[in-house]
Design an enzyme around this catalytic site. Structure first.
Site, short mmCIF file in Angstrom:
data_model
loop_
_atom_site.label_atom_id
_atom_site.label_comp_id
_atom_site.label_asym_id
_atom_site.label_seq_id
_atom_site.Cartn_x
_atom_site.Cartn_y
_atom_site.Cartn_z
N SER A 303 13.60 9.56 115.87
CA SER A 303 13.10 10.36 116.98
C SER A 303 14.16 11.37 117.41
CB SER A 303 12.67 9.43 118.13
OG SER A 303 11.99 10.12 119.14
N ASP A 370 1.90 11.09 113.14
CA ASP A 370 2.82 11.19 114.27
C ASP A 370 3.00 12.67 114.64
OD1 ASP A 370 4.83 10.87 116.14
OD2 ASP A 370 6.39 10.38 114.67
N HIS A 427 4.64 6.58 116.10
CA HIS A 427 6.01 7.07 116.15
C HIS A 427 7.03 5.95 115.98
CE1 HIS A 427 9.10 10.00 117.14
NE2 HIS A 427 9.53 9.28 118.17
#
Length: 523
Positions: A303, A370, A427
């Site tokens: 991320s 995602d 995610h």
């Protein structure tokens, strides 16, 4: 019998006999092999036995496609064995540069190379360790810090077998415009820092056997991503700003990432050096310490941590800290590899081009469902043929480009996961690692190669199908960290002093800046 097993042209009645013989041969050989101590059993769902030179195994594999599938256990065993035929017979130490991206992972992704799969999983676990060790409980007086000291970090996370030692922790100040990314304590007794968050760590391979397996000593940097719902995405202003690490105004990155990486807080002992200064100082120290060895620099993150991984890789290369002179006065360039997971875009097209010039290799693992990897840069990005024109001629201010090689996965291919899920599931890092384990190439059947425990997917999500009986978000500290004191009362125990910066940080950062402009290191 060998003829019967391999003959492609047989009458129907003989084909039936062939199938029967194969089935019996499998049953007999399984019992024989399983009892033979000279073969090494692997702990797996099917109690597999590896025997690469077995004539029986080769015969079975040649005839796999016509083998009756009445016995599911035998069928799954052979399926697993067939997948093992794709394993790379070379040692990792022989091909580590390829696995680290020397050739941009050409020919290693489709089909999936067995060494690459294990290395991606390994680096993904190093990134996951940042989540598992981070205190994100706002009720904790230690919120925003790491739960463990550097000396116990890998032991507490059951990762000591990887053979790395933590060299230092990394911190960043929360006094920036990515406020929702940071965790702060609500406790009036918060004791560790009102300005800092723990962001990750720098480690190095220390176990000699692991160094031989890898073929080199590995300097590892692991960055933490967000532990909260993805509200931090709203903090991305899509504003690009020049990096100026090497006085090139055309290389630009997202301003929030830049602030997170470069801002410091003089009044906080954890943020008296910026995250950038902490990284460069430690890389300089380690590279100098091990300059006469085979060495690599690997950076990982998930991320927003993936964005920091690429940014720090660019910084290390731009400042030429991976170019060294050994004791024999020979100049060599250390490979810099990034294994990122679900990372957003970081900079503009000029940033991408400069990363390519510097030889930075990034493998970007994404789930195609995602949304985070699609941002920022929804309009002008590397998929737009007009991006170069928009950036150079029109000076479009929101032009972003991904760097490196993409490994795109699809969670709908896994029979274990819910076919549709919210953004928090698509995610999720553990879900990405699950998909890596089952991926064998485009169009190939999903099958868990290492039999990674599917329960890990639900460690901090609810992505698994309910029939597997794994509760969502099951990982937590025993009793949420509460213990009984000597009086029998439940209390939050005191933690050892949280490590901040080594005393020689300023010295090694100054050396790093000096190296950046050393004309002898032109490469």
């Amino acid at each position: 019998m060998a003829y019967l097993l391999s003959s492609p042209c047989l009458p129907q009645n003989m084909l039936l006999e062939q199938q029967f013989l194969q089935h019996q041969l499998f049953s007999n050989s399984w019992n024989t092999l399983a009892k033979n101590p000279k073969y090494t059993p692997f702990s797996s769902r099917f109690d597999r036995v590896i025997n690469p030179n077995s004539v029986i195994r080769n015969a079975l594999m040649k005839s796999y496609d016509v083998l009756p599938k009445a016995d599911e256990r035998e069928h799954e065993f052979l399926l697993a064995q067939k997948l093992e035929l794709e394993e790379d017979p070379r040692l990792l130490s022989e091909i580590w540069r390829e696995i680290q991206g020397e050739n941009d992972w050409e020919g290693l992704i489709d089909p999936m190379n067995s060494h690459l799969r294990l290395e991606v999983l390994r680096y993904g676990e190093f990134a996951q360790a940042c989540y598992d060790s981070f205190d994100f409980d706002p009720h904790s007086k230690y919120c925003g810090s790491c739960k463990y000291t550097t000396s116990e970090f890998f032991d507490k996370l059951e990762m000591a077998h990887h053979g790395y030692d933590i060299c230092r922790y990394l911190y960043a100040t929360s006094n920036i415009n990515l406020e929702k990314f940071f965790q702060k304590s609500r406790s009036i007794r918060s004791i560790w820092s009102p300005h800092a968050n723990w962001m990750g760590y720098v480690a190095v391979t220390s176990d000699e056997e692991e160094i031989r397996r890898l073929g080199r000593r590995d300097v590892l940097i692991s960055w933490r991503g967000t532990v909260t719902y993805l509200e931090w995405l709203h903090d991305l202003k899509n504003i690009l700003r020049p990096v100026h690490f090497r006085d090139n105004p055309h290389v630009q990155i997202e301003s929030g990432f830049y602030d997170l990486y470069t801002t410091k807080e003089e009044n906080c002992k954890y943020c008296s050096f910026s995250a950038r200064e902490q990284v460069l100082a430690e890389v300089k120290r380690l590279v100098e310490l091990y300059k006469d060895e085979e060495l690599s620099i690997t950076i990982t993150g998930h991320s927003l941590g993936g964005a920091l991984a690429l940014l720090s890789a660019y910084d290390i290369a731009e400042m030429r800290l991976n170019i060294i002179r050994d004791n024999n006065n020979c100049t060599k360039k250390l490979p810099i590899s990034v294994f990122s997971f679900a990372s957003p875009r970081v900079g503009n097209l000029k940033f991408k081009e400069r990363c390519d010039e510097l030889g930075i290799k990034q493998l970007r693992v994404i789930n195609i469902h995602d949304k985070v990897p699609t941002m920022p840069g929804l309009i002008a990005n590397e998929k737009n043929d007009l991006q170069k024109f928009l950036e150079e001629k029109v000076h479009f201010p929101w032009s972003y480009a991904h760097v490196g090689t993409e490994l795109a996965l699809d969670h709908t291919h896994s029979p274990f996961l819910k076919p549709s899920a919210d953004i928090g599931c698509t995610h999720n890092l553990e879900a990405h690692l699950h998909l890596i384990d089952g991926y064998h190439g485009k169009g190939k059947k999903f099958s868990l190669a290492t039999k990674r425990d599917i329960a890990l997917v639900n460690k901090d999500s609810g992505f698994l199908k309910s029939e597997y009986g794994v509760p969502p978000k099951w990982r937590q500290d025993l009793n949420k960290g509460m213990v009984r004191n000597s009086e029998g009362r439940w209390v939050v125990p005191e933690r050892p002093r949280v490590e901040h910066h080594p005393p020689d940080t300023a010295h090694h950062f100054a050396l790093a800046m000096k190296v950046a402009y050393d004309p002898r290191l032109n490469f």
